[in-house]
Scaffold this motif. Sequence first.
Motif, short mmCIF file in Angstrom:
data_model
loop_
_atom_site.label_atom_id
_atom_site.label_comp_id
_atom_site.label_asym_id
_atom_site.label_seq_id
_atom_site.Cartn_x
_atom_site.Cartn_y
_atom_site.Cartn_z
N TYR A 45 0.87 -1.19 0.00
CA TYR A 45 0.00 0.00 0.00
C TYR A 45 0.89 1.22 0.00
O TYR A 45 1.83 1.32 0.80
CB TYR A 45 -0.90 0.00 1.23
CG TYR A 45 -1.70 1.27 1.40
CD1 TYR A 45 -1.30 2.25 2.31
CD2 TYR A 45 -2.82 1.51 0.62
CE1 TYR A 45 -2.01 3.42 2.45
CE2 TYR A 45 -3.54 2.68 0.75
CZ TYR A 45 -3.13 3.64 1.67
OH TYR A 45 -3.83 4.80 1.80
N LEU B 2 1.45 5.70 -0.83
CA LEU B 2 0.96 7.07 -1.03
C LEU B 2 2.02 7.86 -1.77
O LEU B 2 3.21 7.78 -1.44
CB LEU B 2 0.69 7.76 0.32
CG LEU B 2 -0.42 7.18 1.19
CD1 LEU B 2 -0.42 7.87 2.55
CD2 LEU B 2 -1.77 7.34 0.52
N GLU C 209 -3.11 7.19 -4.17
CA GLU C 209 -3.03 5.96 -3.38
C GLU C 209 -2.74 4.81 -4.34
O GLU C 209 -3.38 4.69 -5.39
CB GLU C 209 -4.37 5.69 -2.69
CG GLU C 209 -4.51 6.33 -1.33
CD GLU C 209 -5.73 5.79 -0.60
OE1 GLU C 209 -5.95 6.20 0.55
OE2 GLU C 209 -6.47 4.98 -1.17
#
Lengths: 809, 318
Positions: free
Chosen positions: A377, A379, A409
Amino acid sequence: MTIVRSLKAILAASVCLLPLQALAQSSDSFDVGDKPAVTTAPPAPPQNWVTFGGQYQSGRSDYLNRFTGAAAPGFYGLGDFHLGGRDAWDSGGTQYWSLDGKDMGFDSRSFTGKVGQQGTWGLSFSYDGIPYEASDNFHSVWNSSGASAVPPGSIALNNYAGGVKYPAITTVTPPFLTNPASLPIAAIFFPAPSGTLAGSLFDSNLSLQRDIFTGTGKYQWGDWTITGTIRHEHKSGYQANSLEIGGTVGLTGTGSGASRNNPPAAGLTSGLGYFAQPIDYDTDRYDLNAAYGNERLQIQIGYMFSNFKDNLTEFNAQNPFALGALNAGGSFTGAGATPAGITAPYSLPPSNTAHQVKVLFGYNVNPTTRVNANFAYGLQMQNASYVGGTGDPAANPYEPRSSFNGLVETFFGNVALVTQPMPKLDLRFSYTIDERDNQSPSNAYAVDTRSGGALNAGGDCGFTGGLCVNLPFSFEHQTLTAEAGYRILPQTKVTLNDTFETTYRNYADASFVTSNTITAKVRTQLGDDVFGSLSYSHQDRNANNYANGNTWSLMTNGGVNPDTPTAFLMYFEASRKHDEVKATVDYSPTHALSTTWMFKYSNDVYPQSQNGLRNNFNFATGPDVSWDISPSLTAHGFYTFQQVYYEQSSLYSSAGNGTCATCTGYYVPWTAKTTDNVHTLGVTLDWQAIADVLKISFNYNFSYGDTGYALGDGMAVIGGGLTSQSTAAALTLQNLPDVTSMLNMISIRGEYTFRPNWTMIFGYAFERFSYKDFMNDVSPTQYANAIMPGTLNPNDSVHVFGLGMRVRF
Amino acid sequence: MRFILNVTLLMGLLSFAGLQPAAAQAPATPPAAAGGGPATCLKCHDTNAKVVQILQTPHAVKGDPHSPFGQEGCETCHGPSAAHVASRSNPPDVTFNGPEVPPAAVFKGGLVSSPATRTKQCLQCHEAGLRMNWKGSQHQTNDVACNDCHTIHIAKDPILVKFTQPQKCFTCHAEQRADSFKYSHHPIREGKVVCADCHNPHGSPGPKLLKEFTVNETCYNCHAEKRGPLLWEHEPVRENCLNCHTPHGSTQARLLIQRPPYLCQECHANGGHQSQILAGQNLAGQLAANVRMMARGCVNCHSQVHGSNSPNGAFFTR
């Protein structure tokens, strides 16, 4: 006969039933118990060494030494070393250390140091320099700060004859486009060059240097390994870039600008210039990982933070072109000198940051079944202040915000099951999702200094003063794979694979694309010492809901039709049929001889595309031979032929795509076929002339690339709102010359050990490279509307002599 | 004499039985360990430089329980090999080079273990970290074993050295070798950017065995200035750098798959200059010379082709 001798005989007999290769190994059987046990380790040869010396380079080497920093002729120092030590293998100690250095006399030097206790902790640090020399003859009207070499507005620009952008063709005189008498268009790019401009330009070298520092620490905590890494990279120098001022280069407007197909605002003539973009980047990356592993379970958890910092925000170019005087409204109009102080700000890459968390998991359910899962994950963020839209103090274009505040994201997920449910059968199933969710704001911006503050739905956001809407692109890819491999015979394996993919995109012309790929492969023994493999793959990709011009329409808030020809699909999202064949044959009749033949062909066809990219294929083939001619002489040779082909078509619309009822012009369908042929050859000989004393190596490499263009035209067609054309005309296109590159490289290197641990190293290399590209070799001041960099095609011919000494200790 | 003949025939039959498919055999008795650690093997293998160089490497550190020499010595990798110690004519349990001789195998030499057997030895210790996705990976399913790329019995494994690593990969990947000689290329042969800087040959959940999960994330490791996000984005750039670039080498500048304007015209054909056919008459010095056929073509003006953060950069000009 004693028992020992009878056992020997028995074993000798049983050996007869083993494969023939084993017999070659068994000629000297013995009883290991006869030899006394070793109580001390055999003495190790010296592991530390230092190499020092120098080399002389006879000429400039823009291509061959662009990554060493040794592009210029002259003398360079040679320096490599390895120092290291570790506790004796049987001492029980685990300490180690090492220092390595390479190319210490060049800008491409690297250095690594390590220390630690194996199995407990370890530290390492390194430096790596990566230079890049692009050109030593780059010309620009601007210096590195944006100041112009000539007074503002002093470069006159040329206008269309009569100020008409696309004149009607009232006479048809083949060969069209080659008859200057009927071609007012040709006058666009033939302004009279300034007599003083050439002498005024700045002349600079374009080169870059990356300095990369990396430090890593590792600690073993039971079954866990904790690793932390810090990487800092500083990149500096100059690279070629360009910017245009005023609008489309070479246009002079006379019309009102009611539509994008009419000339822009009156008096607006623009210019193009190259500049040496200053580079001053710092990129820092921090990684922290924890990895656990035992016989059944492995886990890895990681965090990454990356910070890119651009220490420069903009290149502010003083305008040297005569764009025209400002009117009361603050826009350029008419001919005349450009007021001093007008600058063109050019945005340099904004600073940005990224975070990512990763979790990797692997579990051996049993000896034949394993599950893997990988997740990440992330950013990505960017909020650098905007540079000004214009350096015109009188203009005040509408901007909705002062910085972007961008946020993306990313998510990646993959799970896989690998299992062998029965002997000889391997199965693999996997699912993958890759997502980019762009949560950045979307606003309407003035992209032209004449823009007002309101959206102009009927206008063109670039030409007529409307606003453009930025589109935060997002996508999601999903992949499902099933694969089965079956070993029919010990040396024969058949594999089948099916992969299904979906892609969702926002703001795209094709928002939903699916594809299915089937692959079949067989690997087998074809005969004595001959092994081969063959695979075939077919993919069907479908753009399920293609909406031509959707992206453009969203960007212009429902503005003007993009005028794209019918059935012109962007290839990366268009429907496609892909076929691929790969084959290899390996023949190794003896341990001393190994040969391989490789073949690869892939073909893409775009069935829905009547225009745009229609077809392309890649082909590669060639042999590779390694031969131990004698215990002291080894040889290696290879040849590779590659061909890359692209075929595309379009419709040249000189006045819109039938949407302008009063426009005059013509349509001309055309095709372009590009074929790249590349030949690569290499031969290496290594000769131990005198064992452990004299070694000579010879190496030759050849690479030749030829890119050819076949351009075709169709009949000009009349349609839409065109009324002035009465007869069809054929275009006669002049062919383009081939773009060729040729590399010849030969080197001879010798190592003479004249006393124990002292080796003299000598070498000679000749390198010849030539590159012929029709888009280079353009004089900077040939066209005043466009001040080109003037870089020449590289043409290197270099002799290199080297002499050094290596000392082991 | 008869006893010797009978035993000989019996041994021959037993040897022949060993060559039958595993399904036809009774479960094999695990081979016995020779014991005695490396000293046993060094009784004979003490003068072969190709063998003793391992004593200079992390694999031969007796004080580290994770190291093979901190466990069963040579037999940690070569398997229990009492039979080999008893008679040199018997190979070690696991061999790493030579033609395959199931079921027993060797790492190198005239007899070799199957790729699965050789790899299994290494995965005893090296299944974590970068090797987590080995099983089911492209190399594993193509029967590539660890020692097909790695050299263990050497002071410094060439594949772990930047300058020599590409040569090992090029033995199978000839196309990429040819690409590395082209006009525009990553400095692979120069030893500055090598295969393992972008790829994880041990297996990866991403495409083409890339280190990161996607193509773009791999590229951003060195080209972070392209990462953004940017105000005006170029869709094919955001999705995949390989829509326009080829990473190993190209005859075109800047690793492009094709040159402007033709590359750009594969997607852009709006009425006007985007759709214009540019040919020989548009070259510098010709009668219809066009700046779009000089230097960088379309990118002369649209120089922010990877995306722009300028409010004025909707068409990638600023």
